[in-house]
Design a protein around this motif. Structure first.
Motif, mmCIF file in Angstrom:
data_model
loop_
_atom_site.group_PDB
_atom_site.id
_atom_site.type_symbol
_atom_site.label_atom_id
_atom_site.label_comp_id
_atom_site.label_asym_id
_atom_site.label_seq_id
_atom_site.Cartn_x
_atom_site.Cartn_y
_atom_site.Cartn_z
ATOM 1 N N ARG A 1 2.386 1.618 -3.351
ATOM 2 C CA ARG A 1 1.217 2.351 -4.469
ATOM 3 C C ARG A 1 1.047 3.753 -4.222
ATOM 4 N NH1 ARG A 1 -2.582 -2.968 -3.853
ATOM 5 N NH2 ARG A 1 -1.416 -4.721 -5.575
ATOM 6 N N GLU A 2 1.209 4.070 -2.985
ATOM 7 C CA GLU A 2 0.925 5.549 -2.855
ATOM 8 C C GLU A 2 2.229 6.367 -3.221
ATOM 9 O OE1 GLU A 2 0.540 5.663 1.211
ATOM 10 O OE2 GLU A 2 -1.710 5.011 1.280
ATOM 11 N N ARG B 1 0.858 -1.200 -0.044
ATOM 12 C CA ARG B 1 -0.085 -0.063 0.084
ATOM 13 C C ARG B 1 0.981 1.299 -0.036
ATOM 14 N NH1 ARG B 1 -2.745 -1.546 3.768
ATOM 15 N NH2 ARG B 1 -1.919 -0.397 5.727
ATOM 16 N N ASP C 1 1.873 6.367 -7.147
ATOM 17 C CA ASP C 1 0.762 7.294 -7.415
ATOM 18 C C ASP C 1 1.291 8.794 -7.421
ATOM 19 O OD1 ASP C 1 -1.009 5.449 -7.900
ATOM 20 O OD2 ASP C 1 -2.136 5.549 -6.308
ATOM 21 N N ASP C 2 2.077 9.009 -6.496
ATOM 22 C CA ASP C 2 2.756 10.398 -6.149
ATOM 23 C C ASP C 2 3.886 10.480 -7.457
ATOM 24 O OD1 ASP C 2 3.508 12.822 -5.247
ATOM 25 O OD2 ASP C 2 4.818 11.886 -3.891
#
Length: 408
Positions: A28-29, A25, A32-33
């Motif tokens: 993935r954050e 998680r 995405d950033d």
């Protein structure tokens, strides 16, 4: 007799970190950033100081360090998954992170337990970012003994992460015996000159450059251990460093293949208007477009399945520890070589044909679809898979053990 294994990987009981789901998680954050401005950052081509800071703040740099040593307490499967996730958004940062994981853990392969523990604990405490590489080069770096101690001389070309590294791990040859050694160098030391002269068309954010070492002092703790390929000197447990490092290459390539397919799929669904006669590509309902995506999906998923098999083999080898035999190591190395080859083909096909699917619109610098092809192609030029195919073929035909080849 082969040397005994330098140290065991941390057992599950030693790892009290948040677990695989948590770190995936976080990855993935972070991905995405990174994805919000990947194309712009890649075109600017600046040293990825801010990107490394993002990884550090997310706790990803110390992912593999046991929780008791102020680390993330994660395992190798988690580290591979994190690199793949990051690479899908930014292939160069994925390469940086994979290189960091491999090199920051290298003391566990090549050093004795006490030195490995000291190196790992200090790295975690000071949040070091690692760069460098152990692949042979000509002429090699030379490690000589003088009246004042050990000194390092020579030039290392295209060193990954050199522009942002807190520590460099490099291959050096003993001047008196010719034995190759793993050496750790603080780039801030006297005699280290960093040259950001690498002008590659891809992997522009991998912080590559050349390093000149001019009588650089080397402490005893900076010499981790031998990189000799002689099976009488290198234990099977230490030799696992090669497939462990090469599996990061496979994950990086798969991440880029999955990343380009994800981005082009989104564009095919939502970004294809207005039309222009010069654009031959069709809508998502065009059978040719559907077939192309189907072929690339099968190619990538097949490579992913083979990579999963290789990952299980590597994990099993690490768990075997000092009981691992050279025949078992050879099986693992051959399987990783197959996975890296399949991943390279998936990445090259996907990143090339994705441009054809999008058509003339893919030439837009703003969209940045070309960065996937450039990053994947640059990586496969530095890590050519033709050698891996030859090794697999000789192992299959003649039972010859694959060579001990560390990643660049």
């Amino acid at each position: 007799m082969p040397a005994s294994a330098p140290s065991h990987p941390a057992s599950p009981s030693d790892r009290t970190g948040p677990g695989h789901a948590h770190w995936l998680r976080v990855a993935r954050e972070a991905a995405d950033d990174l994805a919000t401005d990947t194309a712009a950052r890649e075109q600017a081509g600046k040293a990825p100081i801010e990107e490394v800071s993002r990884l550090r703040e997310a706790g990803l740099l110390t992912l593999l360090t046991p929780a008791g040593s102020r680390g993330g307490g994660a395992d190798w499967p988690t580290a591979y998954a994190v690199v793949r996730e990051i690479a899908a958004a930014d292939g160069a940062i994925g390469r940086l992170l994979g290189c960091h994981y491999f090199l920051s853990w290298s003391a566990r392969f090549f050093a004795g337990p006490a030195l490995a523990a000291r190196t790992e604990e200090r790295s975690a405490a000071e949040q070091w970012f690692w760069g460098g590489g152990f692949a042979p080069q000509e002429p090699p770096l030379m490690l000589a003994r003088t009246s004042e101690g050990l000194v390092l001389d020579g030039r290392q070309s295209y060193t990954t992460g050199v522009l942002v590294a807190d520590r460099l791990a490099v291959r050096a040859v003993r001047e008196d015996t010719g034995e190759p050694l793993a050496v750790v160098v603080d780039p801030a030391r006297r005699g280290v000159v960093i040259d950001g002269d690498t002008d590659t068309f891809g992997q522009r954010l991998a912080a590559g450059g050349s390093v000149e070492f001019d009588d650089v002092p080397v402490d005893a703790d900076d010499v981790l251990g031998s990189l000799s390929a002689d099976e009488d000197l290198l234990s099977p447990r230490a030799a696992l460093a090669a497939p462990v490092g090469r599996l990061f290459s496979a994950q990086l390539l798969l991440g880029m293949a999955e990343g380009v397919l994800s981005e082009t799929r989104e564009y095919s669904r939502t970004g294809h208007a207005p039309w222009h006669p010069a654009w031959p590509t069709g809508t998502p309902h065009d059978p040719q477009v559907q077939t192309a995506y189907g072929e690339l999906t099968v190619l990538t998923r097949s490579a992913s399945a083979l990579t999963d098999q290789a990952l299980e083999a590597v994990r099993g080898g690490l768990e075997r520890g000092e009981d691992l035999t050279y025949d078992e190591w050879a099986d693992i190395s051959a399987l990783v070589a197959m996975a890296e080859t399949a991943a390279a083909r998936a990445a090259q096909e996907s990143t090339t044909r994705a441009l054809d699917i999008i058509g003339a619109r893919s030439t837009s610098a703003r969209l940045g679809f070309d960065r996937f092809w450039r990053d994947a192609r640059t990586h496969t030029l530095y890590e050519p898979v033709a050698h891996r195919l030859r090794d697999v073929g000789e192992y299959f035909l003649n039972g010859a053990h694959p060579p001990f080849v560390l990643p660049a």
